[in-house]
Design an enzyme around this catalytic site. Structure first.
Site, PDB file in Angstrom:
ATOM      1  N   ASP A  97       0.852  -1.185   0.000  1.00 54.33           N
ATOM      2  CA  ASP A  97       0.000   0.000   0.000  1.00 54.33           C
ATOM      3  C   ASP A  97       0.896   1.246   0.000  1.00 54.33           C
ATOM      4  OD1 ASP A  97      -2.352   1.472   0.200  1.00 54.33           O
ATOM      5  OD2 ASP A  97      -2.404   1.367   2.395  1.00 54.33           O
ATOM      6  N   HIS A  98       0.657   2.157  -0.906  1.00 52.54           N
ATOM      7  CA  HIS A  98       1.406   3.425  -0.965  1.00 52.54           C
ATOM      8  C   HIS A  98       2.919   3.256  -1.010  1.00 52.54           C
ATOM      9  CE1 HIS A  98      -1.921   6.194  -0.750  1.00 52.54           C
ATOM     10  NE2 HIS A  98      -2.457   5.455   0.195  1.00 52.54           N
ATOM     11  N   HIS A 193      -7.893   9.999   3.991  1.00 51.06           N
ATOM     12  CA  HIS A 193      -7.175   9.069   4.856  1.00 51.06           C
ATOM     13  C   HIS A 193      -7.356   9.418   6.332  1.00 51.06           C
ATOM     14  CE1 HIS A 193      -4.572   8.245   1.178  1.00 51.06           C
ATOM     15  NE2 HIS A 193      -5.136   7.105   1.485  1.00 51.06           N
ATOM     16  N   GLY A 194      -7.150   8.424   7.192  1.00 45.84           N
ATOM     17  CA  GLY A 194      -7.163   8.665   8.632  1.00 45.84           C
ATOM     18  C   GLY A 194      -8.542   8.531   9.253  1.00 45.84           C
ATOM     19  N   HIS A 227      -9.426   4.694  -1.796  1.00 42.36           N
ATOM     20  CA  HIS A 227      -8.587   4.776  -0.587  1.00 42.36           C
ATOM     21  C   HIS A 227      -9.334   5.553   0.491  1.00 42.36           C
ATOM     22  CE1 HIS A 227      -4.333   3.507  -1.667  1.00 42.36           C
ATOM     23  NE2 HIS A 227      -5.071   3.158  -2.689  1.00 42.36           N
ATOM     24  N   ARG A 276      -7.454  -0.871  13.620  1.00 43.21           N
ATOM     25  CA  ARG A 276      -6.693  -0.244  14.711  1.00 43.21           C
ATOM     26  C   ARG A 276      -7.603   0.080  15.894  1.00 43.21           C
ATOM     27  NH1 ARG A 276      -2.034   1.323  11.908  1.00 43.21           N
ATOM     28  NH2 ARG A 276      -2.365   2.294   9.882  1.00 43.21           N
ATOM     29  N   ARG A 316       0.567   0.237  16.982  1.00 46.07           N
ATOM     30  CA  ARG A 316       2.004   0.276  16.745  1.00 46.07           C
ATOM     31  C   ARG A 316       2.729   1.211  17.707  1.00 46.07           C
ATOM     32  NH1 ARG A 316       2.026   1.297  10.346  1.00 46.07           N
ATOM     33  NH2 ARG A 316       0.669   2.961  11.097  1.00 46.07           N
TER      34      ARG A 316
HETATM   35 ZN    ZN Z   1      -4.360   5.220   0.764  1.00 45.15          ZN
END
Ligand code: ZN
Length: 384
Positions: A97-98, A193-194, A227, A276, A316
Site C-alpha cells: 500500500d502506498h 485518509h485517517g 482509498h 486499529r 504500533r
Molecule cells: Zn491510501
C-alpha cells in the site's frame, strides 16, 4: 493459495462488488485475517504500507524507517502471509500500500507480495506517469499487479500527507491507464485518509462513474480503487473514549455509500483505521477487566505506553515491548498471548461485517486460481 491481486479484482469487477483490502500490522492480525476470510469464503487482499513494513522490520519510528528495515519487514509480513495463506482454501493477495519508490517495490516483490502500489500522486503528472510505467515494467514480468494513484487525497495515512484534495480528472485517468498500463488506479473523489474524515462525508460517485464509462469506451481493462475508506464504527470510538481515550472528530465513510460506489465501478476499498480502533478497544478492555495485568512483567510497560497518549489508537505506538510476538508470532509469555488475542479478535471483528456488507463473502470460488507465472505470461502476450 496466493494469487496476483488482479485475479481478485477481476472477480469483483465481474460481479460488481467492492473488495475490501485490509492493512496488517502484526503476525496475529495476519493469522486472524486469513481465518475470517476463510470462514466467510471470501478472497483476501491483505496489505502492508511502507510504514507497516518498517514497523514489522522492528523500526519503532516507523514513519521514517530505513530501506533495510522495510525490506526486513516486507519479508516478515510475506512469511506470515505464506505461513497462514499458502494452503488456504481462499485466494489471497498480499499487496504493498502506498509504495513510494521502485526500491520498495523490489523489496516487496522479493518478500512475496503479489501486488504493489506505486503512489506518485504528489508528483507532477508526467513524473507520476514515468514512475508508474517504470514499476509496471518491473512488476509485470513477475506477474505482480500494479496499482497507481492519480489525484490527491486529503488526510493522513502512512506516509501520505496532504491538507488539500484535488479530485481525479476522468480524462486524465484514461490517459494515465493508456500510458502506464497499470492494472488499478486509486482515485480521489471525496474520501480521505485517517480517522478524521469529517462528519457526513459525501463521496463524489459521479467521478467514479465518469472514469469507468470512459474506460469501457476505450477498452481499458483496469480497476478503480477507493482509498481512505475506513468506516470508523462509532461504537468503537465511544467505547475507547468511555475507557479514558480522547478521540475527537473520528468519523468514517458510511458503508452504504461504499456499497453504492462499488456498483459505480469501484473494485477495491481500502480499510485500515477500523482494525486499529477495534484492537485498541480490546486492549483497553483487557486492562480494565484485569487490572492486575497493569503490573505484569510482560505487558505492564505496554499498558503504560498505551495510556501515555489517550489520543492515540494505533497499536504500533504501544506494542514496542512485545515485538517478537508482533513481528514473528513468537509468544513468550501467557500475558502476551492475551494481547495477541486482542489483536486477532479486533481484526476479525472489523473485517467480518465488511466482507458481508461489501459482498465478497461466499465468492472465493469465483476467483480464478491463477499463479504469478501464468499472469506474467498473459502480460507478456499482451505486451504489457
Ligand atoms: Zn491510501
Amino acid at each position: 493459495m496466493l494469487v496476483p491481486m488482479r485475479a481478485i479484482l477481476e472477480t469483483a469487477e465481474k460481479y460488481r462488488y467492492g473488495h475490501a483490502a485490509f492493512n496488517m500490522n502484526s503476525v496475529g492480525q495476519i493469522e486472524a485475517a486469513v481465518r475470517v476470510h476463510e470462514l466467510l469464503r471470501s478472497g483476501a487482499i491483505l496489505q502492508g504500507a511502507e510504514a507497516s513494513n518498517a514497523f514489522m522490520g522492528g523500526e519503532m519510528d516507523f514513519m521514517h524507517g530505513s530501506a533495510e528495515k522495510k525490506r526486513a519487514g516486507a519479508k516478515n509480513i510475506g512469511d506470515a502471509v505464506k505461513k497462514f495463506g499458502e494452503n488456504s482454501c481462499v485466494p489471497i493477495a498480499l499487496h504493498l500500500d502506498h509504495g513510494k519508490s521502485l526500491e520498495t517495490v523490489k523489496a516487496c516483490i522479493d518478500g512475496g507480495y503479489t501486488g504493489v502500489m506505486i503512489d506518485g500522486s504528489s508528483l507532477p503528472y508526467e513524473d507520476n506517469v514515468e514512475l508508474t510505467r517504470e514499476v509496471v515494467k518491473y512488476a509485470h514480468p513477475y506477474g505482480v499487479t500494479v496499482e497507481a494513484e492519480l489525484g490527491v487525497l486529503a488526510g493522513v495515512e502512512d506516509h501520505v500527507f496532504s491538507t488539500t484534495s484535488t479530485y481525479t480528472n476522468p480524462a486524465q485517468a484514461i490517459d494515465f491507464f493508456k500510458k502506464t498500463k497499470c492494472d488499478a488506479l486509486a482515485i480521489s473523489y471525496g474520501t480521505m485518509h485517517g480517522a478524521n474524515k469529517g462528519k457526513n462525508t459525501v463521496i463524489r460517485r459521479e467521478i467514479a462513474i465518469a472514469i469507468k464509462e470512459c474506460m469501457m469506451h476505450e477498452g481499458i481493462d483496469g480497476f478503480l480503487v477507493s482509498h481512505g475508506s475506513s468506516t470508523v464504527p462509532q461504537e468503537y470510538v465511544q467505547q475507547i473514549n468511555q475507557m479514558g481515550g480522547q478521540l475527537e472528530n473520528a468519523y468514517g465513510i458510511e458503508v452504504a455509500q461504499l456499497v453504492d460506489v462499488a456498483k459505480c465501478g469501484i473494485n477495491k476499498i481500502n480499510v485500515d483505521t477500523d482494525i486499529r480502533l477495534a484492537c485498541t478497544r480490546n486492549v483497553m478492555e483487557l486492562f480494565r477487566d484485569h487490572p492486575q495485568l497493569k503490573d505484569s512483567p510482560a505487558i505492564g510497560s505496554l499498558y503504560q505506553d498505551m495510556i501515555a497518549n489517550p489520543r492515540n489508537f494505533d497499536p504500533r505506538n504501544y506494542v514496542g515491548s512485545i515485538m517478537d510476538a508482533i513481528m514473528y508470532g513468537k509468544i513468550g509469555h501467557e500475558h502476551i498471548k492475551l494481547i495477541d488475542e486482542c489483536m486477532q479478535n479486533g481484526a476479525m471483528e472489523a473485517i467480518a461485517p465488511l466482507l458481508v456488507q461489501f459482498g465478497s463473502y461466499r465468492k472465493s470460488h469465483l476467483i480464478e486460481a491463477v499463479t504469478l507465472e501464468q499472469m506474467a505470461d498473459r502480460y507478456k502476450k499482451e505486451g504489457i
